[in-house]
Design a protein around this motif. Structure first.
Motif, short mmCIF file in Angstrom:
data_model
loop_
_atom_site.label_atom_id
_atom_site.label_comp_id
_atom_site.label_asym_id
_atom_site.label_seq_id
_atom_site.Cartn_x
_atom_site.Cartn_y
_atom_site.Cartn_z
N UNK A 142 0.67 -1.05 -0.07
CA UNK A 142 0.11 0.10 0.14
C UNK A 142 0.90 0.99 -0.07
N UNK A 143 0.91 2.13 -1.02
CA UNK A 143 1.75 3.14 -1.12
C UNK A 143 1.37 4.27 -0.08
N UNK A 144 2.40 4.76 0.51
CA UNK A 144 2.04 5.64 1.90
C UNK A 144 1.21 6.84 1.28
N UNK A 145 1.53 7.63 0.25
CA UNK A 145 0.55 8.50 -0.20
C UNK A 145 0.32 8.53 -1.73
N UNK A 146 -0.38 9.23 -2.31
CA UNK A 146 -0.54 9.37 -3.79
C UNK A 146 -0.56 10.78 -4.03
N UNK A 147 0.07 11.58 -4.87
CA UNK A 147 -0.04 12.70 -5.12
C UNK A 147 -0.69 12.97 -6.74
N UNK B 206 -20.21 10.91 4.53
CA UNK B 206 -20.74 9.79 5.41
C UNK B 206 -19.69 9.40 6.81
N UNK B 207 -18.61 9.60 6.68
CA UNK B 207 -17.82 9.32 7.58
C UNK B 207 -17.26 10.37 8.76
N UNK B 208 -17.61 11.84 8.17
CA UNK B 208 -17.55 13.02 9.13
C UNK B 208 -16.00 13.52 8.66
N UNK B 209 -15.48 13.09 7.55
CA UNK B 209 -14.20 13.92 7.06
C UNK B 209 -14.73 15.22 6.61
N UNK B 210 -13.46 16.05 6.17
CA UNK B 210 -13.79 17.52 5.64
C UNK B 210 -14.79 17.20 4.36
N UNK B 211 -15.94 18.01 4.56
CA UNK B 211 -16.81 18.06 3.40
C UNK B 211 -17.51 19.40 3.30
N UNK B 212 -17.70 19.73 1.88
CA UNK B 212 -18.67 20.89 1.80
C UNK B 212 -17.96 21.74 0.98
N UNK C 110 -10.37 1.13 5.71
CA UNK C 110 -10.91 0.82 4.28
C UNK C 110 -10.54 -0.35 3.25
N UNK C 111 -11.10 -0.95 2.61
CA UNK C 111 -10.70 -2.04 1.92
C UNK C 111 -10.46 -1.53 0.62
N UNK C 112 -9.57 -1.92 -0.54
CA UNK C 112 -9.28 -1.58 -1.80
C UNK C 112 -10.52 -1.20 -2.62
N UNK C 113 -11.47 -2.34 -2.47
CA UNK C 113 -12.78 -2.41 -3.38
C UNK C 113 -13.74 -1.14 -3.08
N UNK C 114 -13.42 -0.56 -1.92
CA UNK C 114 -14.13 0.66 -1.10
C UNK C 114 -13.96 1.72 -2.05
N UNK C 115 -12.73 1.97 -2.69
CA UNK C 115 -12.50 3.19 -3.59
C UNK C 115 -12.20 2.68 -5.12
N UNK D 44 -3.79 10.70 1.83
CA UNK D 44 -2.91 9.94 2.55
C UNK D 44 -3.45 8.25 2.35
N UNK D 45 -2.71 7.61 1.17
CA UNK D 45 -3.46 6.45 1.05
C UNK D 45 -3.27 5.24 2.04
N UNK D 46 -2.01 5.32 2.49
CA UNK D 46 -1.65 4.26 3.66
C UNK D 46 -2.49 4.37 4.83
N UNK D 47 -2.86 5.76 4.98
CA UNK D 47 -3.74 6.02 6.34
C UNK D 47 -4.99 5.52 6.15
N UNK D 48 -5.70 5.69 4.87
CA UNK D 48 -6.95 5.37 4.44
C UNK D 48 -7.32 3.79 4.53
N UNK D 49 -6.21 3.19 4.13
CA UNK D 49 -6.25 1.64 4.06
C UNK D 49 -6.05 0.89 5.29
N UNK D 50 -5.02 1.55 6.01
CA UNK D 50 -4.71 0.76 7.41
C UNK D 50 -5.24 1.42 8.51
N UNK D 51 -5.25 2.77 8.70
CA UNK D 51 -5.61 3.30 9.93
C UNK D 51 -7.13 3.39 9.94
N UNK D 52 -7.84 3.78 8.82
CA UNK D 52 -9.24 3.93 8.63
C UNK D 52 -9.92 2.55 8.26
#
Length: 158
Positions: free
Chosen positions: A32-37, A142-148, A58-63, A48-56
């Motif tokens: 899982x790459x750490x980040x994608x620019x 849906x998850x309360x991240x930055x939105x709007x 999410x599965x690969x198929x979610x995105x 922050x690809x790794x944070x979304x995949x490992x810390x939060x």
């Protein structure tokens, strides 16, 4: 004086060996790459690809839609370009690993130039920006991240 030169030579030799070792040894591929620019007109996004995949969690198929018969998912721009221009139309088939991917947009595997009625309706395929905004913003809502409308710079660099 001679001892001073010996210690400097040893330090330089060790640094040279470390540099050569770093160059020669193969880089370990991350699952899982750490980040994608992502560079875009709205300001560079560092995802922050790794944070979304490992810390939060999410599965690969979610995105990613799926991996179309390969180990890693395709780059988003393979199907969702910045614009459906002549450059994309001429070269997009090189981004896919096999003919199975063609069936996502085409009714059959294209052979040569397509007639107008055989071309996919690009009006219903989101561009890269629309796909990201749809995917990211709906998840953030849906998850309360930055939105709007006022949250653009939470992701986009100025």
């Amino acid at each position: 004086m001679k001892m001073r030169y010996i210690s400097i030579t040893v330090i330089v030799a060790v640094m040279l060996l470390v540099a050569v070792g770093g160059y020669v040894l193969p880089q370990v591929r991350q699952d899982v790459p750490a980040r994608v620019v992502m560079d875009n007109s709205g300001g560079r996004v560092i995802f922050t690809h790794q944070a979304h995949a490992q810390d939060y969690g999410f599965e690969c198929a979610d995105c990613h839609h799926d991996n179309i018969g390969q180990e890693q998912p395709l780059a988003c721009g393979s199907c969702h370009p910045s614009t459906f221009d002549a450059k994309f139309r001429a070269g997009h088939q090189k981004a896919f690993p096999n003919e199975e991917a063609c069936m996502r947009c085409h009714s059959e595997v294209p052979e040569g130039p397509l007639a107008a009625e055989d071309k996919p309706d690009t009006e219903n395929i989101p561009t890269r920006a629309d796909a990201f905004h749809g995917q990211c913003m709906s998840c953030h809502e849906q998850s309360g991240g930055p939105y709007g409308k006022d949250s653009c710079y939470a992701c986009h660099a100025r």
